[in-house]
Design a protein around this motif. Structure first.
Motif, mmCIF file in Angstrom:
data_model
loop_
_atom_site.group_PDB
_atom_site.id
_atom_site.type_symbol
_atom_site.label_atom_id
_atom_site.label_comp_id
_atom_site.label_asym_id
_atom_site.label_seq_id
_atom_site.Cartn_x
_atom_site.Cartn_y
_atom_site.Cartn_z
ATOM 1 N N ASP A 157 -93.524 65.438 97.655
ATOM 2 C CA ASP A 157 -93.086 65.112 96.290
ATOM 3 C C ASP A 157 -93.295 63.630 95.978
ATOM 4 N N ILE A 158 -93.009 62.765 96.966
ATOM 5 C CA ILE A 158 -93.176 61.326 96.740
ATOM 6 C C ILE A 158 -94.648 60.976 96.578
ATOM 7 N N ASN A 196 -102.938 50.504 97.118
ATOM 8 C CA ASN A 196 -101.671 50.327 97.837
ATOM 9 C C ASN A 196 -101.074 51.640 98.326
ATOM 10 N N PHE A 197 -101.513 52.738 97.752
ATOM 11 C CA PHE A 197 -100.949 54.022 98.147
ATOM 12 C C PHE A 197 -101.758 54.606 99.309
ATOM 13 N N TYR A 198 -101.046 54.889 100.436
ATOM 14 C CA TYR A 198 -101.682 55.505 101.609
ATOM 15 C C TYR A 198 -101.137 56.915 101.739
ATOM 16 N N PHE A 199 -102.014 57.889 101.628
ATOM 17 C CA PHE A 199 -101.589 59.282 101.688
ATOM 18 C C PHE A 199 -101.888 59.824 103.080
ATOM 19 N N ASN A 200 -100.913 59.694 103.981
ATOM 20 C CA ASN A 200 -101.084 60.149 105.362
ATOM 21 C C ASN A 200 -100.748 61.634 105.476
ATOM 22 N N PRO A 205 -103.240 66.493 100.624
ATOM 23 C CA PRO A 205 -104.304 66.771 99.643
ATOM 24 C C PRO A 205 -104.593 65.585 98.728
ATOM 25 N N PHE A 206 -103.632 64.631 98.621
ATOM 26 C CA PHE A 206 -103.805 63.536 97.667
ATOM 27 C C PHE A 206 -104.785 62.481 98.180
ATOM 28 N N ARG A 207 -105.079 62.497 99.482
ATOM 29 C CA ARG A 207 -106.027 61.522 100.008
ATOM 30 C C ARG A 207 -107.417 61.786 99.449
#
Length: 698
Positions: free
Chosen positions: A634-635, A668-672, A685-687
């Protein structure tokens, strides 16, 4: 002198008959009738002897009959008869009145009025001004004669002002001569004055012209003649003072006696009782006066070493030079004892639940620790929550004086305090499975690793949160009623199954359960969060299959639910998820329904504020490391839509400021990937979506 008056009319006629008339021409005398007899008229002769040959007017009755004219005698004849007053009015004298019977005879009167004489002798030949009844005369040795009775004011005043003024009232009241003799020998005026003021009231002796006088607060002496002499003033412990007095130079001389002391006094202020005073290593016995200590008979212009010792204070030393009759020094040594106080930021109710040991001895209260000797002390604090937190033991150094000027040593406990609250009364709180008390409660943490906080209501509802004490100050549990909580658990299970298989019936059943729960407890915040999640699914279906009108209806319901949910959501993570879900549906609605121009305005006014609030609440989450999947999903979804919204506005209106914000957020957003435990990993999936979207910015 009397005012002249007119005589009676009858007297005037009689006197007029007596005065000689001009002789008419002689006529022949008629021969008397043989039968007529000649009648004779009788005259009275008045004779007045003027003994002093005075000048004045003579009246018979009220009619003037003549003047004395300084002749020895005054004579007058009159035909009047009867008793009449003969009055003599002489200048400067009282009137003389004689009452006589005029009967054709001679009347002899003597006029000799009394003389009143003031005789003045001036043996010293003083040049003075004489005044008698206000009239001025030169003062010479002679008699001053007066002729009227009464009081005479005599004043004699030295023209040079060297003698006292003479004044006297002389009374003349007899009807005969009187004489008053005055010898003018006045004392000289004391016009020369010596005044000596003694403002410090020093007992001293004055010596002048061979005589000694005691000097009080003020000494004053007067002299009649000018002279010159020496005044000497002596006092014990003070230097002798001499003054040259010269009355030829000035008449009044004022002196202020302020001698220089032979010895001086040292006054020590604020010195504690029973202190030992040493000067040049010699023990002194000072006097105590008005709270100060007085050390006397110290030599002027000499330097001394002062030492003051007392059991409760450190040694006080000061080198001082005696430069005045009174020298002051203030005792300001640091105390040998100090105070210990605990960090005031620690809640008082927490300190009450402690046991304190100081140098192995128990202390009854954290606020009543006695003063301690300066130095090191062993402190042990045992919290009553000893099953959860270990006792604190440390060495405390009591300092006599801190940099802020106090002698209080503040002892920090170096613990992290977390306040735990609950909206439900009588909620038990557990920390890492250890019971610590009822909410609201402040719990101290000495560890920095993650802790699990659990809340349990009386009805058996449990809720838990994971925190990092270093990052968390407050934990709030908003528990639901038991019936509503049970319905929430059932709805959450159905939604978890729906997520795996997307069976629409499960979503409908979960929605119905949430509605039932809200009817029971409309203040349970987690019910609103789950309801918003369900409505977002309905919204996306409507937007795809039913059209904009039905989607807009769901959108309004979602906005209303968001406002209700925010009233009860106190945790930042839950508020962030609500803002994310509502912001996402607004983004999808705008990009699906609006034209590009409408879309930009809608994204800026409606969508961006929600997603930015999501990001702001997300930054307030202090225990992000404890967030697990699916909350992490969600975040990440919220971050993705925030950057996507900025990028979409840029792609439509080509505003570089929105491009820069989109680029900054993407970077700045890291989608691990998500760890599901037991070695299982869920791809993020957001990466991939981020990579595709960033290509559009180039």
């Amino acid at each position: 002198m009397k005012v002249l008056f007119k005589g009676d009319e009858k007297d005037q006629q009689e006197i007029a008959k007596e005065e000689p008339k001009p002789k008419p021409k002689p006529k022949p005398k008629p021969k008397p009738e043989p039968s007529q007899k000649s009648a004779k008229q009788t005259l009275t002769k008045i004779s007045i002897k003027n003994e002093q040959r005075l000048d004045g007017d003579v009246y018979l009755g009220r009619t003037r009959i003549g003047s004395l004219n300084r002749r020895p005698y005054f004579n007058h004849e009159t035909k009047l008869s009867g008793t009449k007053d003969i009055t003599i009015v002489a200048d400067g004298r009282d009137d003389a009145i004689f009452s006589e019977n005029l009967r054709g005879r001679s009347i002899d009167l003597k006029y000799d009025p009394p003389i009143y004489t003031i005789s003045i002798f001036n043996p010293q030949n003083i040049d003075a001004q004489l005044k008698i009844n206000g009239n001025s005369y030169e003062l010479d040795e002679r008699d001053f004669d007066f002729y009227q009775k009464g009081n005479y004011s005599v004043t004699i005043e030295d023209k040079k002002g060297n003698y006292e003024k003479f004044s006297k009232i002389i009374e003349f009241k007899r009807d005969r001569d009187q004489k008053e003799v005055i010898e003018y020998s006045p004392p000289k005026l004391q016009k020369y004055r010596l005044k000596i003021a003694n403002p410090n009231n020093i007992f001293a002796v004055i010596t002048m012209k061979g005589e000694n006088f005691d000097l009080g607060a003020v000494f004053e002496k007067s002299y009649s003649d000018p002279e010159e002499f020496i005044v000497t003033i002596t006092a014990e412990n003070y230097t002798k003072k001499e003054y040259n007095i010269d009355f030829y130079e000035q008449e009044k001389i004022d002196i202020t006696y302020e001698p220089t002391a032979k010895y001086a006094t040292l006054i020590i202020k604020d010195c504690p009782a029973n202190a030992t005073i040493k000067i040049e290593n010699e023990i002194m016995t000072p006097q105590r006066e008005q709270g100060n200590l007085l050390v006397e008979k110290l030599e002027l212009q000499k330097t001394y070493l002062l030492e003051i010792t007392h059991p409760d204070y450190q040694k006080f030393e000061k080198e001082l030079t005696i430069s005045d009759s009174k020298n002051f020094v203030t005792f300001s040594a640091p105390t040998n004892r100090g105070k210990i106080r605990f960090d005031p930021t620690i809640p008082s109710n927490l300190m009450k639940n402690t046991e304190i040991y100081l140098d192995g001895k128990p202390i009854t209260s954290a606020t009543e620790i006695p003063d301690l000797q300066v130095g090191k002390h062993d402190l042990r604090v045992v919290f009553k929550l000893e099953k959860y937190i270990k006792p604190i033991s440390r060495e405390v150094t009591i300092k006599p004086l801190n940099s802020d000027g106090s002698n209080v040593t503040i002892v920090p406990l170096n613990v992290d305090l977390v306040e735990i609250n609950s909206s439900t009364p009588n909620t038990k709180i557990y920390v890492d499975n250890n019971y610590v008390g009822y909410a609201s409660i402040t719990v101290p943490f000495m560890k920095t690793s993650m802790s699990v906080i659990k809340a349990e209501t009386q009805s058996g509802i449990r809720e838990e949160k994971t925190i990092y004490p270093k990052k968390t100050n407050t934990v709030v549990f908003s528990t639901c009623s038991p019936q509503a909580d049970n319905l929430y658990i059932q709805a959450e299970e159905k939604i978890d199954i729906y997520r795996e298989g997307e069976e629409k019936s499960l979503l409908i059943e979960a929605d119905q359960l949430i509605d039932q729960a809200l009817a029971i407890d409309d203040k349970c915040s987690k019910l609103y969060s789950l309801k918003i999640f369900i409505l977002t699914i309905y919204f996306e279906e409507a937007l795809t299959d039913q059209g904009a009108s039905q989607a807009n209806s769901y959108l309004k319901r979602i906005d209303n639910l968001m406002q209700q949910a925010l009233q009860y959501l106190e945790d930042a993570d839950k508020r962030a998820i609500v803002y994310k879900n509502v912001g996402k549906v607004h983004y999808k609605y705008s990009t699906k329904v609006h034209s590009q121009e409408q879309q930009v305005n809608y994204l800026i006014s409606e969508t961006l504020p929600l997603l930015e609030k999501f990001y702001s609440e997300h930054k307030n989450i202090t225990n992000t490391a404890s967030i697990k999947y699916p909350a992490l999903y969600d975040i990440d979804e919220g971050k993705y839509y925030l950057a996507l919204c900025y990028q979409q506005i840029y792609l439509i209106n080509n505003d570089r400021s929105y491009r820069n914000k989109a680029d900054r957020y993407w970077r700045n957003f890291y989608f691990n990937d998500y760890s599901l435990g037991e070695g299982r990993v869920e791809n993020n999936p957001f990466r991939k979506l981020k990579s595709e979207r960033m290509k559009l910015l180039k």
